[in-house]
Design a protein around this motif. Sequence first.
Motif, mmCIF file in Angstrom:
data_model
loop_
_atom_site.group_PDB
_atom_site.id
_atom_site.type_symbol
_atom_site.label_atom_id
_atom_site.label_comp_id
_atom_site.label_asym_id
_atom_site.label_seq_id
_atom_site.Cartn_x
_atom_site.Cartn_y
_atom_site.Cartn_z
ATOM 1 N N ASN A 1 0.841 -1.202 0.000
ATOM 2 C CA ASN A 1 0.000 0.000 0.000
ATOM 3 C C ASN A 1 0.874 1.248 0.000
ATOM 4 N N CYS A 2 0.375 2.296 -0.673
ATOM 5 C CA CYS A 2 1.010 3.619 -0.640
ATOM 6 C C CYS A 2 -0.114 4.654 -0.666
ATOM 7 N N SER A 3 -0.681 4.933 0.504
ATOM 8 C CA SER A 3 -1.826 5.839 0.587
ATOM 9 C C SER A 3 -1.380 7.286 0.746
ATOM 10 N N GLY A 4 -1.777 8.121 -0.219
ATOM 11 C CA GLY A 4 -1.521 9.550 -0.111
ATOM 12 C C GLY A 4 -0.084 9.952 -0.338
ATOM 13 N N GLY A 5 0.721 9.082 -0.954
ATOM 14 C CA GLY A 5 2.134 9.400 -1.096
ATOM 15 C C GLY A 5 2.639 9.561 -2.513
ATOM 16 N N LEU A 6 1.856 9.210 -3.525
ATOM 17 C CA LEU A 6 2.370 9.201 -4.895
ATOM 18 C C LEU A 6 2.883 10.565 -5.331
ATOM 19 N N HIS A 7 2.188 11.626 -4.945
ATOM 20 C CA HIS A 7 2.555 12.964 -5.424
ATOM 21 C C HIS A 7 3.857 13.473 -4.799
ATOM 22 N N GLN A 8 4.333 12.835 -3.734
ATOM 23 C CA GLN A 8 5.551 13.289 -3.067
ATOM 24 C C GLN A 8 6.807 12.586 -3.555
ATOM 25 N N LEU A 9 6.653 11.592 -4.416
ATOM 26 C CA LEU A 9 7.801 10.800 -4.837
ATOM 27 C C LEU A 9 8.511 11.494 -6.001
#
Length: 252
Positions: free
Chosen positions: A161-169
């Motif tokens: 899971n990667c909740s709420g993190g895609l935009h920070q990568l």
Amino acid sequence: MTAVSADASALERARPLLRVPPDARLEHGVLDLLGDAFAPTSTQRMLDTRFTAWFYDRTRDALAPWTGMPRFEREAEQLALRLALAPGDTVLDVACGHGNFTVELARRVGASGLVIGLDISSAMLARAVRRVQAIGLTNVLLVRGDVLALPIADRAFAKLNCSGGLHQLPDLPRALSELARVAAPGAFLTASGFAESGEGSAGWRAWLRRWLALHVVPLASLSRDLARAGFEQVHTEIAGPVGYAWGRRQLI
């Protein structure tokens, strides 16, 4: 079981899944595998303060109805369904932040399961430690690590899971490739972050990428990136400013 012994127990259970020195130890409830050498982006640095960690923790769900996002309880339920969670599962929770999803995952997999929550922010992880200890969970290991170079063994997890993190990568295709590397064949993946439908557009979004390494992820390109990384049966949807994606690791 005390909080300290619970942390240590989770670490020993997790060691076969990790790429860490045999003498790696917990400090203040976190296994820090980054140290001082890690160079965060501007956005990552901004989120790694006690104030921003507190503010995000306290306001995230309160603001959801005003932005079109689902409330946390609904989001957590959808997450559990898309991951096909079951008691005894072992889950990797990337960009776990202050641990709100981490503890929900841990509750659902039960004492026989294990959840590894990973983030680069010491401030966020400190709040995650308090959340885990307040509930008394013994099946959570919190790790300070980088999704662009996961300290995880190949094919280690069947649920990710990667909740709420895609935009920070800062390098999303590389992050997805790392998630694919540590995913077992047929593994379930769920992910979300600030997004827009279709192919997206340029303008101010290009400025965000250039100066803050902050993305508004176009869901069409995200689907292609997931497919290139080795995921299939990919689905996406958008709710307010947040896009959701889920799929499965290819069997080969």
